[in-house]
Design an enzyme around this catalytic site. Structure first.
Site, PDB file in Angstrom:
ATOM      1  N   ARG A 104       0.930  -1.385  -0.080  1.00  0.00           N
ATOM      2  CA  ARG A 104       0.146  -0.109  -0.018  1.00  0.00           C
ATOM      3  C   ARG A 104       0.849   1.199  -0.112  1.00  0.00           C
ATOM      4  NH1 ARG A 104      -1.447   0.587   4.444  1.00  0.00           N
ATOM      5  NH2 ARG A 104      -1.113  -1.107   5.522  1.00  0.00           N
TER       6      ARG A 104
ATOM      7  N   TYR B  32      -1.585  -3.469  -6.821  1.00  0.00           N
ATOM      8  CA  TYR B  32      -1.502  -4.322  -5.729  1.00  0.00           C
ATOM      9  C   TYR B  32      -2.460  -4.178  -4.600  1.00  0.00           C
ATOM     10  CZ  TYR B  32       0.926  -6.686  -1.913  1.00  0.00           C
ATOM     11  OH  TYR B  32       1.336  -7.604  -1.162  1.00  0.00           O
TER      12      TYR B  32
ATOM     13  N   LYS C 189      -9.557  -2.475   1.668  1.00  0.00           N
ATOM     14  CA  LYS C 189      -9.347  -1.464   2.618  1.00  0.00           C
ATOM     15  C   LYS C 189     -10.075  -0.179   2.280  1.00  0.00           C
ATOM     16  CE  LYS C 189      -6.969  -4.070   4.903  1.00  0.00           C
ATOM     17  NZ  LYS C 189      -5.627  -4.061   5.430  1.00  0.00           N
TER      18      LYS C 189
ATOM     19  N   HIS D 127     -10.368  -2.806  11.475  1.00  0.00           N
ATOM     20  CA  HIS D 127      -9.203  -3.463  10.915  1.00  0.00           C
ATOM     21  C   HIS D 127      -9.206  -4.686  11.819  1.00  0.00           C
ATOM     22  CE1 HIS D 127      -4.762  -3.723   9.341  1.00  0.00           C
ATOM     23  NE2 HIS D 127      -5.696  -4.450   8.762  1.00  0.00           N
TER      24      HIS D 127
ATOM     25  N   SER E 255      -1.031  -3.746  10.396  1.00  0.00           N
ATOM     26  CA  SER E 255      -0.749  -4.613   9.443  1.00  0.00           C
ATOM     27  C   SER E 255       0.595  -5.545   9.506  1.00  0.00           C
ATOM     28  CB  SER E 255      -0.544  -3.914   8.048  1.00  0.00           C
ATOM     29  OG  SER E 255      -1.675  -3.051   7.676  1.00  0.00           O
TER      30      SER E 255
ATOM     31  N   CYS F  13       1.024  -7.665  11.765  1.00  0.00           N
ATOM     32  CA  CYS F  13       1.231  -7.904  13.123  1.00  0.00           C
ATOM     33  C   CYS F  13       0.678  -8.839  13.901  1.00  0.00           C
ATOM     34  CB  CYS F  13       1.073  -6.705  13.917  1.00  0.00           C
ATOM     35  SG  CYS F  13       2.189  -5.220  13.624  1.00  0.00           S
TER      36      CYS F  13
ATOM     37  N   ASP G 226      -9.159 -10.228   8.777  1.00  0.00           N
ATOM     38  CA  ASP G 226      -8.656  -8.675   8.487  1.00  0.00           C
ATOM     39  C   ASP G 226      -9.767  -7.711   8.770  1.00  0.00           C
ATOM     40  OD1 ASP G 226      -6.271  -7.323   7.471  1.00  0.00           O
ATOM     41  OD2 ASP G 226      -7.453  -6.639   5.929  1.00  0.00           O
TER      42      ASP G 226
ATOM     43  N   ARG H 270       2.194 -12.386  -0.625  1.00  0.00           N
ATOM     44  CA  ARG H 270       0.488 -12.591  -0.173  1.00  0.00           C
ATOM     45  C   ARG H 270       0.281 -13.968  -0.817  1.00  0.00           C
ATOM     46  NH1 ARG H 270      -1.484  -8.967   3.864  1.00  0.00           N
ATOM     47  NH2 ARG H 270       0.173  -7.587   4.160  1.00  0.00           N
TER      48      ARG H 270
HETATM   49  P1  GTP Z   1      -2.196  -7.957   7.230  1.00  0.00           P
HETATM   50  O1  GTP Z   1      -2.539  -8.833   6.462  1.00  0.00           O
HETATM   51  O2  GTP Z   1      -1.013  -7.015   6.742  1.00  0.00           O
HETATM   52  O3  GTP Z   1      -3.225  -6.920   7.982  1.00  0.00           O
HETATM   53  O4  GTP Z   1      -1.374  -8.377   8.584  1.00  0.00           O
HETATM   54  P2  GTP Z   1      -1.820  -9.626   9.790  1.00  0.00           P
HETATM   55  O5  GTP Z   1      -2.248  -8.916  10.879  1.00  0.00           O
HETATM   56  O6  GTP Z   1      -2.846 -10.373   9.304  1.00  0.00           O
HETATM   57  O7  GTP Z   1      -0.540 -10.299  10.205  1.00  0.00           O
HETATM   58  P3  GTP Z   1      -0.122 -11.896   9.975  1.00  0.00           P
HETATM   59  O8  GTP Z   1      -0.899 -12.900  10.846  1.00  0.00           O
HETATM   60  O9  GTP Z   1      -0.109 -12.145   8.668  1.00  0.00           O
HETATM   61  O10 GTP Z   1       1.445 -11.949  10.604  1.00  0.00           O
HETATM   62  C1  GTP Z   1       2.450 -11.211  10.130  1.00  0.00           C
HETATM   63  C2  GTP Z   1       3.829 -11.621  10.579  1.00  0.00           C
HETATM   64  O11 GTP Z   1       3.752 -11.803  11.948  1.00  0.00           O
HETATM   65  C3  GTP Z   1       4.043 -12.967  10.140  1.00  0.00           C
HETATM   66  O12 GTP Z   1       5.324 -13.096   9.524  1.00  0.00           O
HETATM   67  C4  GTP Z   1       3.881 -13.805  11.321  1.00  0.00           C
HETATM   68  O13 GTP Z   1       4.824 -15.037  11.366  1.00  0.00           O
HETATM   69  C5  GTP Z   1       4.346 -12.918  12.315  1.00  0.00           C
HETATM   70  N1  GTP Z   1       3.595 -13.377  13.733  1.00  0.00           N
HETATM   71  C6  GTP Z   1       2.149 -13.604  13.920  1.00  0.00           C
HETATM   72  N2  GTP Z   1       1.685 -14.098  15.051  1.00  0.00           N
HETATM   73  C7  GTP Z   1       2.981 -14.049  15.843  1.00  0.00           C
HETATM   74  C8  GTP Z   1       3.078 -14.300  17.149  1.00  0.00           C
HETATM   75  O14 GTP Z   1       2.395 -14.775  17.726  1.00  0.00           O
HETATM   76  N3  GTP Z   1       4.665 -14.184  17.564  1.00  0.00           N
HETATM   77  C9  GTP Z   1       5.593 -13.844  16.612  1.00  0.00           C
HETATM   78  N4  GTP Z   1       6.772 -13.832  16.988  1.00  0.00           N
HETATM   79  N5  GTP Z   1       5.309 -13.512  15.184  1.00  0.00           N
HETATM   80  C10 GTP Z   1       4.058 -13.460  14.951  1.00  0.00           C
HETATM   81  C1  SPV Z   2      -2.927  -4.596   5.196  1.00  0.00           C
HETATM   82  O1  SPV Z   2      -1.823  -3.872   4.880  1.00  0.00           O
HETATM   83  O2  SPV Z   2      -3.306  -4.513   6.519  1.00  0.00           O
HETATM   84  C2  SPV Z   2      -3.299  -5.705   4.509  1.00  0.00           C
HETATM   85  C3  SPV Z   2      -2.594  -5.871   3.169  1.00  0.00           C
HETATM   86  O3  SPV Z   2      -4.306  -6.574   4.785  1.00  0.00           O
HETATM   87  S1  SPV Z   2      -3.481  -4.863   2.032  1.00  0.00           S
HETATM   88  O4  SPV Z   2      -4.640  -5.526   1.378  1.00  0.00           O
HETATM   89  O5  SPV Z   2      -2.576  -4.568   1.102  1.00  0.00           O
HETATM   90  O6  SPV Z   2      -4.009  -3.718   2.625  1.00  0.00           O
HETATM   91 MN    MN Z   3      -4.803  -5.860   7.110  1.00  0.00          MN
END
Ligand code: GTP
Ligand code: SPV
Ligand code: MN
Length: 628
Positions: free
Chosen positions: A87, A235, A244, A264, A286, A288, A311, A411
């Site tokens: 983004r 993207y 979003k 979110h 994002s 996290c 999400d 992704r």
């Molecule tokens: P968006 O799709 O961008 O909104 O991200 P999201 O909040 O869904 O994050 P996602 O669950 O994809 O995690 C992102 C990164 O954080 C990945 O590389 C995971 O491996 C890492 N991660 C997720 N949960 C944990 C956790 O409990 N501990 C640690 N150390 N890393 C984590």
């Molecule tokens: C985020 O960045 O919080 C996402 C990926 O879930 S995107 O759809 O590119 O915003």
């Molecule tokens: Mn997101």
């Protein structure tokens, strides 16, 4: 509609089952008005059928934009331009007649970091000049889509125009799309979404491998008109406009006006060993941990976790005063790196059918690879990185770090229904009842593993005070530094953050409502540069404590930040040695600094518009720190 010869542009047309003349007057008018501006060579109205999708995917392969991954069933790989991988917050705008409807007024000489505003008429002129002829030589696709289960009272309909086949194929996974939506819409109103990659083709011109237009990028929301205009990027969050742009920026404004919330947040169903089920919603910035927590595999025996969404949550009180949540999406657009059988087996059980991968590495046996899958690819395969480096596996460790196999924000785009632990009620048009709301982020220091807000007002203050380390999900920030990300919504507010806080505060005064409890979690505390908490499936240990707090169990004690677990009330059975003391350490000096940073942020960003309740919570927090 003028049709250039397919031979001149290399563009092949799909056979259309829906004609322009079949469209309801409002839809047809929207399409025809934009044909005049965008001047596509052809128009195709998407019916959402599997035949249509098959031809679309075939076309994408013919033009080289998708590569089939032979190792899996109906899976494909897309590689974007290295300039179009995340983004773009700086080029994202909210346009309202009055500036203060979009963004808070910062203190004098301070730049707002809570959104970009532009006058709608001025922006219209800019966008019209970008859009003039921008689809020349291409097909304009018309995508009718529903955010939320088709026909649910909580759902909303949009129509996206796009010149990207990748977007069409992805929207078919991420939303309910096609003929059924037009049937439900009839001649009703809809969110008008216009998207162009901004790369028109003149006669005989060869297409780019990944057409985009970095110089003219703009992602624009018009909440007063329920319109979205997106130019220059193909993207994810920039181009799949239901996500979003609509489900957060436009919907948060609709939610303000109608008394609900568009957030979110993931939505997760949890059943304890006694068979009691509760749903929680959690807002983490994002990259996290939302997708991971949404599909959690509990490590405490007897617990069950089921996924509603990963999400976005739309939440509204029902007649009984319960906060009911739906997931407006139909698929996961999840971060690939770090996903493996150990961290997220349920994602691994979802993504190897009917999935589009973007910017991951590929393997010589027709599969995919990313950081975190080292132990899960056959030893004898060779890896081609997302940037095309062959035999990537032969690089030195240093080179691998410098040039990762997969882009850190690569992704998977995959259907929610395929998740092995999808909640049986994930498509219930009434939504699921929310008992707890979690906030969280990447905080290497200061912030404990978990704490509970003292009250709803305090919870709103906790959400407002969120900070987290920057990640690769947004291209404008260097990874690592601590960024303010209130409610994990900083990039997604559709209206003035100060009004957003007032809206959250106001909700508790809705007659007869039962407010969820609010918590803050931090899986990312570090010591010696390493995460202290094992995270992932072990996060159930924290959720177990949260669950018990929702049942009113006496397992909490006060701290300056909020209520923390009484000694020994987090179940650590079977965990191995873990330094719980470090996870809850809150040195006075660090808390002082935390309070000072919050105060500075509110004063600079909200200036005179800090809601009194938030100001009061800040003063109380400072008082608790001073009393230490
Ligand atoms: P968006 O799709 O961008 O909104 O991200 P999201 O909040 O869904 O994050 P996602 O669950 O994809 O995690 C992102 C990164 O954080 C990945 O590389 C995971 O491996 C890492 N991660 C997720 N949960 C944990 C956790 O409990 N501990 C640690 N150390 N890393 C984590
Ligand atoms: C985020 O960045 O919080 C996402 C990926 O879930 S995107 O759809 O590119 O915003
Ligand atoms: Mn997101």
């Amino acid at each position: 509609i003028p049709r250039t010869s397919p031979a001149t542009t290399g563009v092949r047309y799909l056979s259309a089952s829906i004609q322009l003349t079949d469209l309801a007057p409002r839809v047809r008018e929207f399409v025809e008005e934009h044909v005049k501006i965008l001047r596509p060579a052809n128009v195709h109205v998407c019916d959402g059928s599997s035949e249509e999708n098959q031809s679309m995917v075939k076309l994408l392969q013919d033009i080289g934009r998708l590569k089939k991954l032979d190792k899996y069933e109906n899976c494909y790989l897309a590689i974007t331009s290295p300039e179009d991988v995340a983004r773009v917050e700086k080029q994202t705008y909210v346009c309202t007649t009055k500036k203060e409807d979009s963004v808070p007024t910062p203190a004098p000489r301070v730049e707002s970091v809570l959104g970009n505003w532009k006058d709608p008429q001025e922006m219209d002129k800019e966008m019209e000049s970008k859009f003039q002829g921008s689809m020349e030589g291409r097909t304009m696709y018309v995508i009718p889509f529903s955010m939320g289960p088709l026909g649910s009272k909580l759902s909303k309909i949009g129509i996206q125009l796009t010149d990207s086949e990748y977007v069409v194929a992805s929207m078919r996974i991420m939303t309910r799309m096609g003929r059924g939506v037009l049937d439900v819409l009839k001649d009703g109103s809809f969110v008008k979404c216009v998207h162009s990659v901004g790369y028109p083709l003149s006669e005989g011109q060869k297409d780019a491998e990944w057409p985009c237009n970095k110089k003219k990028l703009a992602i624009v929301q018009y909440p007063e008109r329920n319109e979205i205009k997106s130019f220059g990027s193909g993207y994810g969050g920039n181009s799949l406009l239901g996500k979003k742009c609509f489900a957060l920026r436009i919907a948060s404004t609709i939610a303000r006006d109608e008394g609900w919330l568009a957030e979110h947040m993931l939505i997760l169903g949890l059943t304890n060993p006694q068979g009691v089920k509760k749903y929680i919603a959690a807002a983490f910035p994002s990259a996290c941990g939302k997708t991971n927590m949404a599909m959690l595999t509990p490590t405490i025996p007897g617990w069950k976790a089921e996924c509603v969404g990963d999400d976005i949550a739309w939440m509204r009180f029902n007649e009984e005063g319960r906060l009911m949540a739906i997931n407006p999406e139909n698929g996961f657009f999840g971060v690939a790196p770090g996903t493996n059988t150990g961290s997220n087996p349920n994602a691994m059980g979802t993504i190897f059918r009917n999935t589009i991968f973007t910017n991951v590495a590929s393997t010589s046996d027709g599969g995919v690879f990313w950081e975190g899958l080292e132990k899960e690819v056959p030893a004898d395969v060779s890896i081609t990185s997302w940037l095309g480096t062959k035999n990537w596996e032969k690089l030195t460790d240093h080179e691998k770090k410098e040039k990762p196999a997969a882009h850190p924000n690569s992704r998977f785009c995959t259907p929610t229904s395929q998740c092995p632990v999808v909640d049986p009620d994930w498509e219930d048009p009434r939504g699921v009842p929310i008992d707890a709301i979690l906030f969280g982020g990447r905080r290497p220091r200061t912030i404990p593993l978990v704490y509970e807000a003292n009250s709803w007002n305090h919870g709103v203050f906790v959400g407002a005070s969120m900070r987290s380390e920057a990640t690769s999900a947004a291209s404008d920030f260097k990874k690592g530094g601590l960024l303010h990300d209130p409610f994990a919504m900083r990039p997604f507010f559709g209206y003035n953050f100060s009004h957003y806080l007032q809206h959250w505060l106001r909700l508790q005064h809705t007659p007869g409502v039962q407010m969820p409890k609010i918590f803050h979690v931090n899986w990312f505390r570090k010591s010696d540069g390493k995460f202290i908490w094992p995270g992932f499936g072990d996060n159930i240990r924290v959720l177990d404590w949260i669950f018990r707090r929702c049942d009113g169990e006496d397992v909490a004690q006060s701290s300056p930040l909020g209520l923390i677990p009484k000694e020994g009330t987090i179940n650590t059975e079977g965990l191995g040695p873990i330094d719980m003391a470090s996870l809850f350490q809150m040195p006075k000096e660090e808390l002082r600094e935390e309070a000072a940073v919050m105060e500075d942020y509110f004063e600079k960003q909200l200036s005179g518009d800090i809601p009194a309740e938030v100001r009061q919570e800040l003063e109380q927090f400072k008082g608790r720190v001073d009393a230490l």
